[in-house]
Design a protein around this motif. Sequence first.
Motif: not given
Length: 301
Positions: A164-171, A114-121, A53-62
């Motif tokens: 780097v964005l993907g790594w930061a999104a998960m860790t 940006s809002a999606l990444l801030w609030f969900t990732v 779920q977090q990966g999908a939201l991060a992909c959408l935000g990116i």
Amino acid sequence: MSAPASIHGPTTASVLRQFYALTKPRVVQLIVFCALIGMVLAVPGVPTLADLQQGALACLGIWLVAAAAAAFNCLVEKGIDAKMKRTAWRPTARGQLSDRQALIFSATLCAIGSALLWFTVNPLTMWLTFATFVGYAVIYTVILKPLTPQNIVIGGASGAMPPVLGWAAMTGEVGPEALILFLIIFLWTPPHFWALALYRVEDYRKAGLPMLPVTHGNEFTRLQVLLYTFILFAACLMPFIYGMSGWLYLAVAIGVSIGFTGYAFALWRNYSDTLARKTFRFSLIHLSVLFAALLVDHYLR
């Protein structure tokens, strides 16, 4: 009988296609794919439902922020795009979309992403993604590209950020593994782009852009392409050396790196536009296969 819709103006579907074209879909797809690889490698073992779920939201935000950067790039470079065969079809270059429409579209995508990444990732991913937007849309497009033949080298840092964005999104942090992936894309970008610039040199000269083949000539650019593929070859071995990948990745990395270096060597020895096109196309295969091998190797291990 009523007149056809084309007489009264563009249909809603055609306008949506124009906005979609501004996002440079193929480029953004590669960006999201590289970010996804960073996400997968950051999660040991099989991802949980929460990870997915977090990966999908991060992909959408990116995707949204990357698409916003692409749209802003089209807006800023509409005059240049109109002079080049490769880009003259873009809606901003043809005047199909106004500056105001393109700017609002870009700002909206950037704000939502940006809002999606801030609030969900997490905030780190949002700030890194926004910094990538600024790096590409402003620093590279507005400042570096029209001023220096090293534009693609310096500006390539923005294009190398997706893992780097993907790594930061998960860790929630940027690990050394992410920096290795960053280095690979950073070194891949110049030979990839200069191969394109070699057979599009007249377009860049006409547009007044100081690309390396325009400022330093064909022969010098070909040598730089070759030298960069040597350095890239070494960088592609680092995931195995560092221990983040296994023998499968190593075999694939050696194979595609030999292929890329072989194309670059042939291009250096005996130039032709056809060979430059083949080198450019193979560079895309090189990066895609390399990262796909990282993905497969991660799960097989």
